[in-house]
Design an enzyme around this catalytic site. Structure first.
Site, PDB file in Angstrom:
ATOM      1  N   HIS A  60       0.712  -1.147   0.056  1.00 11.94           N
ATOM      2  CA  HIS A  60      -0.036  -0.042   0.261  1.00 11.94           C
ATOM      3  C   HIS A  60       0.923   1.258  -0.029  1.00 11.94           C
ATOM      4  O   HIS A  60       1.404   1.705   1.021  1.00 11.94           O
ATOM      5  CB  HIS A  60      -0.764   0.005   1.337  1.00 11.94           C
ATOM      6  CG  HIS A  60      -1.920   1.011   1.178  1.00 11.94           C
ATOM      7  ND1 HIS A  60      -3.190   0.743   1.780  1.00 11.94           N
ATOM      8  CD2 HIS A  60      -1.927   2.284   0.720  1.00 11.94           C
ATOM      9  CE1 HIS A  60      -3.881   2.172   1.928  1.00 11.94           C
ATOM     10  NE2 HIS A  60      -2.981   2.810   1.061  1.00 11.94           N
ATOM     11  N   ASN A  94      -5.177   6.009  -7.061  1.00 14.31           N
ATOM     12  CA  ASN A  94      -5.732   7.490  -6.942  1.00 14.31           C
ATOM     13  C   ASN A  94      -4.658   8.425  -7.667  1.00 14.31           C
ATOM     14  O   ASN A  94      -4.370   9.457  -7.103  1.00 14.31           O
ATOM     15  CB  ASN A  94      -5.993   7.985  -5.684  1.00 14.31           C
ATOM     16  CG  ASN A  94      -4.941   8.037  -4.582  1.00 14.31           C
ATOM     17  OD1 ASN A  94      -3.891   7.260  -4.810  1.00 14.31           O
ATOM     18  ND2 ASN A  94      -4.811   8.720  -3.369  1.00 14.31           N
ATOM     19  N   ASP A 151      -8.993   3.519  -2.802  1.00 12.98           N
ATOM     20  CA  ASP A 151      -8.264   4.349  -1.465  1.00 12.98           C
ATOM     21  C   ASP A 151      -8.287   5.856  -1.399  1.00 12.98           C
ATOM     22  O   ASP A 151      -8.012   6.278  -2.751  1.00 12.98           O
ATOM     23  CB  ASP A 151      -6.882   3.510  -1.363  1.00 12.98           C
ATOM     24  CG  ASP A 151      -6.031   4.162  -0.245  1.00 12.98           C
ATOM     25  OD1 ASP A 151      -6.567   3.598   0.900  1.00 12.98           O
ATOM     26  OD2 ASP A 151      -5.079   4.576  -0.182  1.00 12.98           O
ATOM     27  N   HIS A 231      -5.409   0.129   6.007  1.00 14.37           N
ATOM     28  CA  HIS A 231      -4.928   1.052   6.946  1.00 14.37           C
ATOM     29  C   HIS A 231      -6.161   1.154   8.365  1.00 14.37           C
ATOM     30  O   HIS A 231      -6.488   2.014   8.734  1.00 14.37           O
ATOM     31  CB  HIS A 231      -4.591   2.337   6.497  1.00 14.37           C
ATOM     32  CG  HIS A 231      -5.487   2.884   5.630  1.00 14.37           C
ATOM     33  ND1 HIS A 231      -6.798   2.876   5.869  1.00 14.37           N
ATOM     34  CD2 HIS A 231      -5.388   3.454   4.423  1.00 14.37           C
ATOM     35  CE1 HIS A 231      -7.442   3.530   4.688  1.00 14.37           C
ATOM     36  NE2 HIS A 231      -6.535   3.848   3.879  1.00 14.37           N
ATOM     37  N   ASP A 304       1.719   3.054   3.417  1.00 17.19           N
ATOM     38  CA  ASP A 304       0.788   4.218   3.063  1.00 17.19           C
ATOM     39  C   ASP A 304       1.596   5.389   2.444  1.00 17.19           C
ATOM     40  O   ASP A 304       1.094   6.481   2.782  1.00 17.19           O
ATOM     41  CB  ASP A 304      -0.323   4.352   3.892  1.00 17.19           C
ATOM     42  CG  ASP A 304      -1.537   5.004   3.395  1.00 17.19           C
ATOM     43  OD1 ASP A 304      -1.421   5.330   2.148  1.00 17.19           O
ATOM     44  OD2 ASP A 304      -2.477   5.354   4.005  1.00 17.19           O
ATOM     45  N   HIS A 308       3.096  14.389  -0.568  1.00 20.31           N
ATOM     46  CA  HIS A 308       2.470  15.802  -0.889  1.00 20.31           C
ATOM     47  C   HIS A 308       3.439  17.010  -0.593  1.00 20.31           C
ATOM     48  O   HIS A 308       4.411  16.853  -0.043  1.00 20.31           O
ATOM     49  CB  HIS A 308       1.252  16.127   0.311  1.00 20.31           C
ATOM     50  CG  HIS A 308       0.242  15.215   0.086  1.00 20.31           C
ATOM     51  ND1 HIS A 308      -0.599  15.213  -0.743  1.00 20.31           N
ATOM     52  CD2 HIS A 308      -0.048  14.141   0.988  1.00 20.31           C
ATOM     53  CE1 HIS A 308      -1.544  14.123  -0.447  1.00 20.31           C
ATOM     54  NE2 HIS A 308      -1.217  13.620   0.403  1.00 20.31           N
TER      55      HIS A 308
HETATM   56  O1  DOR Z   1      -3.294   9.527   4.452  1.00 15.52           O
HETATM   57  C1  DOR Z   1      -3.841   9.128   3.457  1.00 15.52           C
HETATM   58  N1  DOR Z   1      -3.116   9.667   2.099  1.00 15.52           N
HETATM   59  N2  DOR Z   1      -4.571   8.170   3.328  1.00 15.52           N
HETATM   60  C2  DOR Z   1      -5.295   7.827   2.224  1.00 15.52           C
HETATM   61  O2  DOR Z   1      -6.364   7.341   2.033  1.00 15.52           O
HETATM   62  C3  DOR Z   1      -4.930   8.610   0.998  1.00 15.52           C
HETATM   63  C4  DOR Z   1      -3.427   9.089   1.106  1.00 15.52           C
HETATM   64  C5  DOR Z   1      -3.162   9.943  -0.495  1.00 15.52           C
HETATM   65  O3  DOR Z   1      -3.505   9.705  -1.284  1.00 15.52           O
HETATM   66  O4  DOR Z   1      -2.580  11.100   0.126  1.00 15.52           O
END
Ligand code: DOR
Length: 425
Positions: A60, A94, A151, A231, A304, A308
């Site tokens: 993930h 995504n 997700d 998660h 996960d 960003h």
């Molecule tokens: O913290 C997260 N970031 N949870 C998610 O479900 C999506 C992910 C993201 O794509 O940034």
């Protein structure tokens, strides 16, 4: 090139090995694993005090290609992952556009050819991840996805989710649920409780997760399909899975490293890098997750990894997107769980064999004849995570500038070192 590693602690859940061995890597396989191997090799590594682990599998993570290549590309993400000891990573769909058709699957698979490790894409459950109509799951499966997930979004419509489970069955691939009642969690920033009230931040109640975990388990039982819960973050979720697993074998679940090592307290100073979805919870939840690993209720530990940009994360905690990066810190942070009585082999199992079984892919093992995908880990090495040594294009982690104990020194994929911190090779 033949590489002989002497006197290293081999920890391999597949063969249930935890002991000192010599290991010879020749061409792309383990040519020999045993005691006192004295073969000539072009390179001899003294493994004293070091660990040799099977290549880690992260089922993930988020890479941001296509669409947000300034945050992460398939190459930058997989490079960061291999420096964290991963030799297989599975990326969530995504992206922009999202992976809801075979063209995008093909694009990712093509880009992944240049990655230093294996990258396996997920396809979406619904078109555009909107939750209203199913994606062409057969087409996605034939194109090579490893499973299906929306997700980041929960498929709120129970009929659609039921159909997704039913349609996934002929392909034998998992449906990965992001279990969250979006109505309950709407505009939430962190775990709902005394701390969120004190900080003046809108909370996400644990019930937003439980309700959907219960629904998803119920529908998995109804359909007989293979459900994987992503998660999980709360005590109650683990209890629900534990109960379901008693008489139903098709349910598996995972926990992230950050939900195991952090609590909601990480948000006390409004650090947007600790804003994740599901949110970091309480110490009671963390303890239940660790117990869930001990009791094999939890099948996999994942990163996960969610890159960003600084701009986005710096836009104020309420506006900042959810997620933190995690490839390079996952293994040392997961290893801190030994203080709760978990054995290293139990932790490694959840990062190799566990996810391989869920995904029905080959696991990595340090066995004669097996493909040499492995990691040399120094459990005592102290280092500081900095913006410079993070190989991901994004730096959003609450562990920035912190001292970390335990470091990957070298990752081998197909018998070749694809990452080395230069101390060994
Ligand atoms: O913290 C997260 N970031 N949870 C998610 O479900 C999506 C992910 C993201 O794509 O940034």
């Amino acid at each position: 090139m033949e590489i002989l590693i002497k006197n290293i602690r081999v920890i391999d859940p597949y063969t249930n090995t935890d002991g000192i061995r010599d290991v010879l890597i020749s061409r792309n396989v383990f040519a020999s694993v045993g005691k006192n191997i004295n073969k000539r090799a072009s390179k001899v590594i003294d493994g004293t005090g070091l660990w040799l682990l099977p290549g880690l599998i992260d089922m993930h993570c988020h890479l941001r290609e296509p669409g947000n290549e300034e945050e992460e590309t398939i190459l930058s993400g997989s490079t960061s992952a291999c420096s964290g000891g991963f030799t297989t990573i599975c990326c969530m769909p995504n992206t922009q556009p999202c992976v809801d058709n075979k063209v995008v699957v093909g694009y990712i698979i093509e880009k992944a050819r240049k990655a230093p490790i294996k990258v396996l894409p997920y396809g979406t459950i619904t078109l555009e991840r909107k939750g209203t109509s199913l994606a062409p799951m057969g087409e996605l499966s034939d194109a090579g996805v490893v499973g299906f997930s929306d997700d980041g979004n929960c498929v709120m419509d129970s009929l659609i989710f039921r159909r997704a489970l039913e349609y996934s069955k002929p392909w034998g691939k998992i449906v990965v649920s992001h279990s969250e009642d979006h109505m309950l969690s709407k505009n939430g920033v962190m775990n709902e409780g005394a701390l969120s009230t004190k900080l003046g931040l809108r909370g996400i109640p644990p019930e937003a997760e439980h309700i959907m975990v219960y629904r998803d388990i119920t529908l998995a039982k109804l359909t007989g399909a293979r459900l994987h819960l992503a998660h999980l973050s709360t005590k109650k979720s683990i209890e629900l899975v534990k109960e379901a697993k008693k008489n139903f074998k098709n349910i598996t679940c995972e926990v992230t490293v950050h939900h195991l090592v952090l609590t909601e307290d990480a948000l006390i100073n409004y650090d947007a890098n600790a804003k994740v979805n599901p949110p970091l919870r309480t110490l009671q939840d963390v303890k239940a997750l660790i117990k869930g690993i001990k009791e094999n209720v939890i099948d996999a530990i994942v990163t996960d990894h969610a890159p960003h940009s600084e701009e986005e994360k710096g836009s104020g905690i309420e506006n900042a997107p959810f997620g933190m990066i995690g490839f390079q810190t996952a293994l040392p942070l997961a290893m801190t769980l030994v203080k709760y009585g978990l054995k290293p082999i139990q932790i490694i199992e959840k990062m190799t064999l566990g996810p391989a079984r869920i995904l029905k892919i080959q696991t990595n093992t340090i066995s004669e004849g097996a493909e040499a995908n492995c990691v040399i880990f120094d459990p005592k090495k102290e280092w500081v995570l900095t913006k410079e040594n993070i190989l991901s294009l994004s730096k959003n982690t609450p562990f920035l500038d912190m001292e970390i104990t335990g470091k990957v020194l070298c990752t081998f994929y197909h018998g070749s070192p694809v990452f080395s911190d230069k101390t060994l090779i």
